[in-house]
Scaffold this motif. Sequence first.
Motif, short mmCIF file in Angstrom:
data_model
loop_
_atom_site.label_atom_id
_atom_site.label_comp_id
_atom_site.label_asym_id
_atom_site.label_seq_id
_atom_site.Cartn_x
_atom_site.Cartn_y
_atom_site.Cartn_z
N SER A 43 5.27 1.82 -6.78
CA SER A 43 4.23 1.97 -5.77
C SER A 43 3.85 0.66 -5.10
CB SER A 43 2.98 2.61 -6.41
OG SER A 43 2.12 3.09 -5.42
N THR A 49 5.31 4.68 3.15
CA THR A 49 3.95 4.92 3.65
C THR A 49 3.93 5.96 4.77
OG1 THR A 49 3.43 2.61 3.13
CG2 THR A 49 1.89 3.79 4.58
N GLU A 55 -5.07 8.72 6.94
CA GLU A 55 -5.11 7.49 6.15
C GLU A 55 -3.75 7.20 5.55
OE1 GLU A 55 -8.14 8.35 3.25
OE2 GLU A 55 -9.64 7.25 4.40
N SER A 56 -3.41 5.90 5.52
CA SER A 56 -2.11 5.54 4.95
C SER A 56 -2.10 5.80 3.45
CB SER A 56 -1.83 4.05 5.21
OG SER A 56 -2.83 3.24 4.62
N VAL A 57 -1.05 6.43 2.99
CA VAL A 57 -0.84 6.59 1.54
C VAL A 57 0.64 6.38 1.26
CG1 VAL A 57 -2.70 8.31 1.38
CG2 VAL A 57 -0.33 9.06 1.49
N LYS A 58 0.93 6.10 0.00
CA LYS A 58 2.32 5.94 -0.40
C LYS A 58 2.83 7.31 -0.83
CE LYS A 58 1.98 1.10 -1.06
NZ LYS A 58 1.96 -0.10 -1.88
N TYR A 129 -3.79 -7.08 5.00
CA TYR A 129 -3.63 -5.62 5.05
C TYR A 129 -2.21 -5.19 4.70
CZ TYR A 129 -5.33 -1.01 6.40
OH TYR A 129 -5.76 0.30 6.37
N GLU A 131 -0.52 -6.18 2.26
CA GLU A 131 -0.26 -6.48 0.85
C GLU A 131 0.66 -5.47 0.20
OE1 GLU A 131 -3.74 -7.26 -1.42
OE2 GLU A 131 -2.68 -7.20 -3.33
N GLY A 132 0.55 -4.22 0.61
CA GLY A 132 1.34 -3.17 -0.03
C GLY A 132 2.63 -2.82 0.69
N ASP B 75 -11.39 2.95 -1.32
CA ASP B 75 -11.65 2.60 0.07
C ASP B 75 -13.06 3.01 0.47
OD1 ASP B 75 -10.56 1.67 2.67
OD2 ASP B 75 -10.93 3.74 3.27
N LYS B 79 -16.15 0.49 1.63
CA LYS B 79 -16.79 0.59 2.93
C LYS B 79 -18.26 0.96 2.84
CE LYS B 79 -12.61 1.49 5.55
NZ LYS B 79 -11.51 2.44 5.62
N GLY B 96 -5.53 -3.08 -5.52
CA GLY B 96 -4.24 -2.62 -4.99
C GLY B 96 -4.07 -3.04 -3.55
N ASP B 97 -3.66 -2.10 -2.72
CA ASP B 97 -3.46 -2.36 -1.31
C ASP B 97 -4.10 -1.20 -0.55
OD1 ASP B 97 -1.47 -0.16 -0.97
OD2 ASP B 97 -0.27 -1.41 -2.29
N PRO B 98 -4.12 -1.26 0.77
CA PRO B 98 -4.85 -0.21 1.51
C PRO B 98 -4.42 1.21 1.16
CG PRO B 98 -4.29 -2.01 2.99
CD PRO B 98 -3.63 -2.31 1.67
N ALA B 99 -3.11 1.43 1.02
CA ALA B 99 -2.65 2.79 0.73
C ALA B 99 -3.09 3.23 -0.66
CB ALA B 99 -1.13 2.87 0.86
N VAL B 100 -3.06 2.31 -1.59
CA VAL B 100 -3.54 2.63 -2.95
C VAL B 100 -5.04 2.94 -2.91
CG1 VAL B 100 -3.98 1.60 -5.22
CG2 VAL B 100 -1.73 1.36 -4.15
N HIS B 102 -6.60 4.27 -0.62
CA HIS B 102 -6.82 5.58 -0.01
C HIS B 102 -6.57 6.74 -0.98
CE1 HIS B 102 -6.05 3.59 4.15
NE2 HIS B 102 -7.35 3.69 3.92
N ARG B 103 -6.04 6.43 -2.17
CA ARG B 103 -5.77 7.50 -3.14
C ARG B 103 -6.48 7.25 -4.46
NH1 ARG B 103 -4.65 12.23 -2.09
NH2 ARG B 103 -3.64 12.55 -4.09
#
Lengths: 161, 262, 789
Positions: A43, A49, A55-58, A129, A131-132, B75, B79, B96-100, B102-103
């Motif tokens: 991950s 992504t 929203e962005s998710v993996k 931003y 980072e992932g 997230d 915020k 983590g990172d933005p996508a992480v 978000h979950r």
Amino acid sequence: MTKVTLTINGKSVSRDVEGNTLLVSLLRDDIGLTGTHVGCDTSQCGACTVHVNGESVKSCTMFAAEADGAEVTTIEGMANADGSLSVIQAAFQEHHGLQCGFCTPGMVMTAANLLKENPKPSEHEVRAYLEGNICRCTGYHNIVKAIMAASGQDVSAIAAE
Amino acid sequence: MYAFDIERPTTIADAVAALKSDEAQPLSGGQTLIPTLKSRLAAPSKLVSLSSISEMVGLSDEGGVLRIGGATKHDTVAKEAGGSHPGLAGLAGKIGDPAVRHRGTIGGSIANNDPAACYPAAALAHGATIVTDRREIAADDFFTGMFDTALEEGEIVTAVKFPRPEASNYQKFEQPASRFAMVGVFVAKFADGVRVAVTGASEDGVFRWTEGEEALSANFSPDALDGLSVSAEGMITDLHGSADYRAHLVKVMTKRAVAAAR
Amino acid sequence: MPKDTGIGASTRRREDVRFLKGKGEYTDDISTRDLAHAAFARSTVAHGLIKSIDTAAAEAMPGVLAVFTGQDFADVGGNPAGWLINSRDGTPMKEPKRPVLAHRKVRHVGDAYAAVIAETKQQAMDAVEAIEIDIEELPAIVDVKAALSGDNFVHDEIETNQCFDWGWIEDNRQATDEAIKNAHHVTTLELVNNRLVPNAMEPRSSIGAYKESGDEYTLHTTSQNPHLTRLLISAFVMGIPENKLTVIAPDVGGGFGSKIYHYGEEALVLAAAKRTGRTVKWTADRSESFLTDAHGRDHVTKIELATDADGKFLAFRTETYANVGAYLSNFATATPTFLHGTLMAGNYTVPNVYVNVKAVFTNTAPVDAYRGAGRPEATYSLERVIDKCARELGMDPIELRRKNFVKPDMYPFTSAAGLEYDSGNYDALMDKMLEVCDRDGFEARRKVSEAKGMLRGFGVNAYIEACGIAPSNLVGQLGSRVGLYDAATVRVNATGNLAVMVGAHSHGQGHETVFPQVVGEMLGIDPSTIEIVHGDTSKIPFGMGTYGSRSLAVCGSAVVRATDKIIAKAKKIAAHMLEASDSDIELKDGNFTVSGTDKSVSFGEVALKAYIPHEFPLEDIEPGLEETAFYDPANFTYPSGAYCCEVEVDPETGKVRVDRFAAVDDFGNVMNPMIVTGQVHGGLGQGIGQALLEGCRYDEDGQLLSATYMDYTMPRADDLPFFTVDHSQGTACTHNPLGVKGCGEAGAIGSPPTIVNAVIDALQSGGKNVTHIDMPLTPHVVWSAMNNA
């Protein structure tokens, strides 16, 4: 098997999925949307992504079953309606923000999420931003530049072609 | 991954019921669990997804105490918590990172108690209360060791309650590869004293640096820590840093957190 | 006004459109209705004897179509080494067999000993777990120096762990020893060039298909050079006739060397396709990539630099232990020798160089060429010891280098390590670097850093590399078993558009854009009418692929030569059409004109005529307009550069931040500055990654500790700054038609010593007596060095 119904790039899709089916497998193997890539199993690389409900998710770290009812956007859904490149995509081409192209879909999806949250990000904010999302080709220089350009900022002072 | 089923209950009661079956395991974002499953290190028969339980999502003010639902994403905390809990919001914004973000959820992080996770430090430093489907547990009693908590089989974290500190800050020195905390220090100043919680460093998971707390309770400034040193005993040694290094970083990061606290 | 098209224009890349829309086609994206999946059983121990393998339970699992073990490949060939190295005593290197699947013995963690083919990947993985193997574990051989004593061998049949003990140049040894013995000053440095994992973002993937009707095989695979892969499978590993095997490398998501080589999985999916009658796919997960992709670097070196009282270099002498891992990957023996030892004179007029390299087998993944391949190791050793020497002599490190540079009037210059440099101007590069990096502002920036409690350092580096790999005549004398030419076919269609079939393979380099720029300019036509075809052995001429910064210098030269032939023939056709003599025809702006007249025909008219050859003088001109050229270079090309950077070190934590980085390179003539700059950026990312972040580590039992992105630090966007890149000081290559040198590896070669030199400078500015730190300079490593100083 669980039946899931979701919207992918504006189209409603229903499929029967196993509990352990990842969203990325649904997209790539069942739907045939192979623009979303898999570059790692922990991950971290971000090649997978996508956007889930904006929203962005993996997609390698989310089960397809949990996407039931969701709106999913993949790289295939990012171009303009007439098929031309979107502002972000065009900026990646204009500023040479991609080389082998493998991480690129994830970069574009993450960049889109960033610019939605932060329409004029600084260099530092762009780098943080991302980072992932790992890129092995570009040293990130032109990716950062492309995203800043896509936000409407003047990047002419940033070195190089 | 091995085969398993997923259930998506919409109430806490249904989730608790679903978790009663053999080898069932909660799924609360899955940002740690899913990679574990992918490497075939776990074989649940059923995952009970907590992400559709609306009563477990969101932030609310309960008389000066911030209550965060267990299924609230990082997230969202980043915020929305900043007004009353800037240290906590800052911490959540760097997990983590933005996508992480978000979950991943606060309940999932707290329940997993990864020794390098950020949230346990926030919970411990705030003296937070962990709310489960059946009881309330003080943070001081909740984190019982690396990947170990006071949770019983099938018990889920439905919320975490954070009292409001006068000042707080979290400083994370990242492990370069994973970006988890190699040493993360949360400093929270309350009327009755300062609490300092450290994650990433100890083989026993998150802990309070009591000498640091005493010094800072007397004088909330970085200089107050000058004469102290942190013992390397029980600290983690791995590819990325020795026990000595981690012990050293505890003090450095604590000073920086104090300096940045607001 | 910058040009939009043609040579020298920063033409935007046409391939980007498909990648940006998610329409690229990488190997794992390909699916067929009859697809089956392969999964591999891999050793969890580094070294052990296989006592027994029982596959009965696995074969009975749901969905399983076939199970393979090493026994199935015991009678076929092995994956060969592409380069023969002789030891100093004249004996040839040791070449143990590298089988498709491990047989009787496993030699590294991840070594595949069995494979399952099943309907789904899950079923294949389930069945892998049902394979029962009994392994008698042996002590792991991990340390290169320890490996050379004792009687525990990775390959028992060769009764040693030493692959070779190579000297370069053996005849220079005595003179070098003498020079060092008698020198005014000798600087000695022991260092490690850290082992790296290439980590192309696309994991390796292969799909095998078999057509019984024609006894034909097709392999789709993640390759940088599909023809080489076909040759190895056909001639060495499986014996499939070359004309019955098509190898296709479609879009490939980065290579950096790791996808040059043929791997056992490619052979396995072909064998499985034949046995099962199904198309068989395997795609590595990232963990498999870490365990089985060929790794890079991994040298342990002692280097000595002898100088006179004025700082004039008298000799370099090195002794290196190069880890080649458990098996010889295809170019593993060339990398630490002829891509390393021959560069050990650097940019300098030093008269004496002697290099000794001992290559050592260990129970680790194979090690082979990774971006730079030998040249980063050479540059790192040289440029670190020179920096250390400057400090010992109290000299400015830039002045010390300048004092010893090869000067512009010395070309062609034969270095003490045996290469003939054709062109360059190292002082001009250094001058330009000092200009673009604002060296004059450094002291003020250092004060600002110090006010924040940070240490700021400045580091500099000069490098030269041998690229455009490679002149077959030369490398053949040096032991190469392959030719290193490349090939191109230019096909002009009747309607005037072109297909150019090239032996190079683009996996990020932008060939689809750049080759048309060249051909379009030569023919005076719109590059968008030119299509590049690559990666499919059934469509392209036999070429050697892409690595060693060779695509433009070698394959691009073949493109030029083939286009020259097109022009020559087109002139003949035009002469016939215009009723003139060939020698009077000029090609300008896409028109063929009779010199001194206004009589002309367009390129398109000539193309059409070539395919409608009415009234053709058939004794003079054949119909059609298609030409092929094979180009074999006369020499290596020699890109060079001057790099510098400024770093900030946090003395409390040891964390290093790269604040500024400037790279000034001589790539000769530049075809597309945008792409060249991007190549440098990417190399810098990897080089800075090596210096600060990336370290592949095995423990003493041969377990890979840095086995995922949780423990192997990939450079991320916030680890790197914006770079200043300049290539205005190019000196044209003298021996290829475009005057180009190659740019793909430079950044990875020049940047590691630049960073380390800067960190040492920062620490010394803070009063720390630190003269060297081994990479990667992670916070913990730097902090420890400071606290032990």
